[in-house]
Design an enzyme around this catalytic site. Structure first.
Site, PDB file in Angstrom:
ATOM      1  N   LYS A 119       0.820  -1.225   0.000  1.00 27.80           N
ATOM      2  CA  LYS A 119       0.000   0.000   0.000  1.00 27.80           C
ATOM      3  C   LYS A 119       0.848   1.267   0.000  1.00 27.80           C
ATOM      4  CE  LYS A 119      -2.578  -0.791   3.606  1.00 27.80           C
ATOM      5  NZ  LYS A 119      -1.986  -2.106   3.956  1.00 27.80           N
ATOM      6  N   ARG A 139      12.182 -10.974   4.533  1.00 25.81           N
ATOM      7  CA  ARG A 139      13.011  -9.782   4.752  1.00 25.81           C
ATOM      8  C   ARG A 139      14.089 -10.042   5.807  1.00 25.81           C
ATOM      9  NH1 ARG A 139       8.657  -4.852   4.974  1.00 25.81           N
ATOM     10  NH2 ARG A 139       8.262  -5.770   7.034  1.00 25.81           N
ATOM     11  N   ARG A 170      13.755  -9.644  11.838  1.00 21.36           N
ATOM     12  CA  ARG A 170      13.076  -8.953  12.926  1.00 21.36           C
ATOM     13  C   ARG A 170      11.899  -9.794  13.419  1.00 21.36           C
ATOM     14  NH1 ARG A 170      11.819  -2.965  10.776  1.00 21.36           N
ATOM     15  NH2 ARG A 170       9.854  -4.081  10.555  1.00 21.36           N
TER      16      ARG A 170
END
Length: 216
Positions: A13, A127, A159
């Site tokens: 988005k 990621r 993360r």
């Protein structure tokens, strides 16, 4: 054009909002941007929001809505805008509708970025963040076979919010809280879905094609 962009986390988005707003020459308005502008500008709403944030509390809807109202009243938003991150639920959508009616305008379209859960998990769980320079790499998109940052040689790590269990939970929260917006706007007959899989440029092209019938 006045439009809202909706879609699950990982749908792209933020990236698409930037490109679409630029192509349409309208401001991209996100709640995050509004909050930062009010807090850094020291506005009364910003001071009020900061009190809640400093306590670790959620900023109440009425404060957020007041900030959105002020932002939509600014001169650059008079001929159109793209809202990203607001509304987040049906009650906020109903408030936005009434707010725009007071301004004598209405939403032209709600663009839904459509992507399945497994693709979202692939995008986000792949990621890796550099512990040294903070750059983000992707195990698939960047063809990373090791845990070393190609930019600075730092160690790459995953993360906590990029772990699959966390992502699946975020998707569940989205389905519970935000996805009903899709049904709301479908009933309003202003919802258009766009396939958000594939390269960024292709998704932007699909989005612009979907929006073209609504462009003056």
């Amino acid at each position: 054009m006045r439009l809202v962009l909706v879609g699950p986390p990982g749908a792209g988005k933020g990236t698409q909002a930037q490109f679409i707003a630029s192509n349409l020459s309208i401001p991209k308005i996100s709640t995050g941007d509004i909050f930062r502008a009010n807090v850094s500008g020291g506005t009364e709403l910003g001071k009020l929001a900061k009190e809640y944030m400093d306590r670790g509390d959620l900023v109440p809807d009425e404060v957020t809505i007041a900030m959105v109202r002020d932002r939509l009243s600014e001169s650059d938003a008079q001929d159109g805008f793209l809202l990203d991150g607001f509304p987040r639920n049906v009650p906020q959508a109903e408030i936005l509708k009434k707010m725009l009616e007071e301004f004598g305008v209405a939403l032209d379209i709600v663009l839904e970025l459509v992507v399945d859960d497994d693709e979202v998990v692939r995008r986000l769980a792949g990621r890796r963040t550099c512990s040294q320079c903070g750059r983000i790499w992707h195990v698939d998109f960047d063809d990373k076979k090791d845990d070393v940052c190609d930019a600075c040689g730092g160690h790459l790590y995953q993360r906590d919010d990029d772990k699959e269990a966390t992502i699946r939970h975020r998707l569940e929260v989205y389905q519970e809280q935000t996805a009903p917006l899709v049904s709301f706007y479908a009933q309003e007959r202003i919802l258009v879905g766009v396939d958000a899989t594939g390269p960024v440029e292709e998704v932007t092209q699909r989005a612009m094609e979907a929006l073209s019938p609504y462009i003056d």
